[in-house]
Design a protein around this motif. Structure first.
Motif, PDB file in Angstrom:
ATOM      1  N   ARG A 153     136.456  83.532  42.568  1.00 47.87           N
ATOM      2  CA  ARG A 153     135.072  83.834  42.180  1.00 47.87           C
ATOM      3  C   ARG A 153     134.368  84.727  43.194  1.00 47.87           C
ATOM      4  N   ASP A 154     134.698  84.575  44.457  1.00 47.19           N
ATOM      5  CA  ASP A 154     134.018  85.330  45.516  1.00 47.19           C
ATOM      6  C   ASP A 154     134.797  86.560  45.966  1.00 47.19           C
ATOM      7  N   GLY A 162     132.085  92.865  42.942  1.00 47.28           N
ATOM      8  CA  GLY A 162     132.402  91.449  42.904  1.00 47.28           C
ATOM      9  C   GLY A 162     133.251  91.102  41.698  1.00 47.28           C
TER      10      GLY A 162
END
Length: 413
Positions: A153-154, A162
């Motif tokens: 996710r990061d 992102g």
């Protein structure tokens, strides 16, 4: 099922059409995963599918599925496909050939009104290449695990974007696609791909039946010494990590691959710190890519690498640390499915060779949850991940035709 023949002109035209999405001046493709160009290719494939009356799905990792229904919708579908994303300076065929060949098989089934017992679904997996977001094969890995790892996710792309935001934008770009959960039962998975090696071309054989995928390990090696002046420090007073590294690598290069034709040993990155031209470095860091079809041999070679660096580091008064940072177990594709591919190639009149894949593909992960196999076709000079990547039209057609023959055997019985 006599008379089943793909529309070769349509397949070749589709390959050129998709190659224009992200096409480069040198004739290659730059269509990296989860970019606007990747989304454009996905939208085009979904549009073509809907025009033929097929149903389009996507799951939470943006794997794209195109379903042609079978007589018994309760049976797990047969899955065929590959990926649409490319390397930054990639070619027209890596991934795209497998996806578009699968779609051509689906269209030919529709053209000839062939009813299959089970549904046949084309899949375009997300981020097989792993060049913009790592790791590669994200879509097939998440499908096999039925989950997206929290650590993804990061993630940040090489261009700073992102992962979560780019994934959301990709999902939002296909509102017409029906959502479906990650992972579901499939009867089998087949993938057409370019060989990315020279053996089929050198043998003059159009079809490779891929028996499995070799295992891969990545090691991070750090050797530490002492920084000192390059001009004033005599040999007896040096703790030079570069000397350790050069001696260890010379020994490993002379032993691992020369002693085993199936082994692969590659140093892909190396750096020195502090990086001054007139200073002995205090740290040298490098990566090792180690591959072999046997887990036991991977263990042996990894231990050899550790001991070799330790031995030379001790002689030079240096420290060393070897850390395994990636471990992909080998895969063996099931014999019954390999036999089906062999029979399909024979049906089509093509000579075959049995090959082991040196690169990993989406089939590696699908094989964990369903019987999987691959069809290789030759590529010129074995060149791939390169704008000059080329597959002869006849070989594109042959790979697609064999896939179609295998689908008939697996989906109509």
């Amino acid at each position: 099922m006599q008379g089943f023949a793909i529309n070769s002109e349509r397949l070749l035209a589709r390959l050129q059409h998709f190659a224009a999405i992200g096409g480069t001046e040198k004739g290659g493709v730059n269509r990296q995963a989860l970019t606007a160009l990747d989304r454009e290719a996905r939208r085009l494939l979904a549009k073509l599918a809907r025009e033929r009356g097929f149903v389009v799905f996507q799951d939470p990792i943006a794997n794209l599925f195109i379903r042609r229904e079978g007589k018994n919708p309760d049976l797990p579908p047969l899955l065929i496909g590959s990926h649409l994303d490319s390397q930054p300076a990639g070619g027209k065929f890596d991934g795209a050939l497998g996806t578009l060949a699968a779609f051509e098989v689906l269209e030919t089934l529709e053209d000839q009104e062939i009813a299959t017992e089970r549904a046949v679904e084309v899949v375009a997996f997300t981020n097989e290449e792993g060049c913009r977001f790592a790791p590669g094969c994200m879509g097939s890995l998440a499908f096999a695990e039925a989950a997206i790892p929290d650590s993804w996710r990061d993630l940040k792309a090489t261009d700073g974007a992102g992962f979560a935001e780019e994934l959301a934008a990709t999902l939002d770009s296909l509102p017409e696609a029906q959502p479906r959960p990650l992972g579901f039962p499939v009867s089998a998975y087949l993938e057409v791909h370019i060989e990315q090696g020279p053996s089929l071309e050198h043998q003059g054989i159009p079809i490779g039946v891929v028996t499995g995928i070799q295992g891969t390990r990545w090691l991070d090696v750090v050797v530490t010494g002492q920084t000192a002046h390059a001009g004033t420090t005599a040999l007896a007073y040096r703790r030079d990590p570069m000397l350790t590294v050069s001696q260890a690598l010379a020994e490993l290069y002379a032993s691992i691959m020369p002693g085993d034709a199936e082994a692969r040993f590659t140093v892909g990155r190396i750096s020195c710190l502090p990086g001054a031209v007139n200073a002995i470095p205090d740290t040298v860091r490098l990566t090792v890519d180690l591959r072999h079809p046997s887990t036991a041999v991977l263990d042996i070679n990894e231990n050899l690498i550790r001991k070799t660096f330790e031995t030379h580091a001790n002689v030079q008064g240096c420290g060393t640390a070897v850390t395994r940072i990636f471990d992909m177990a080998p895969a063996q594709f099931p014999e019954p499915l390999l036999a089906t591919l062999q029979e399909a190639a024979s049906d089509c009149g093509f000579a075959t060779a049995h090959l082991l894949s040196g690169a990993f593909h989406d089939a590696l992960f699908l094989n964990r949850v369903a019987p999987s196999a691959m069809i290789f076709v030759p590529c010129r000079d074995g060149l791939s991940h390169n704008e000059a990547e080329h597959v002869e039209p006849d070989h594109c057609i042959a790979g697609c035709q064999v896939l179609g023959a295998a689908v008939l055997r697996l989906a109509t019985a």
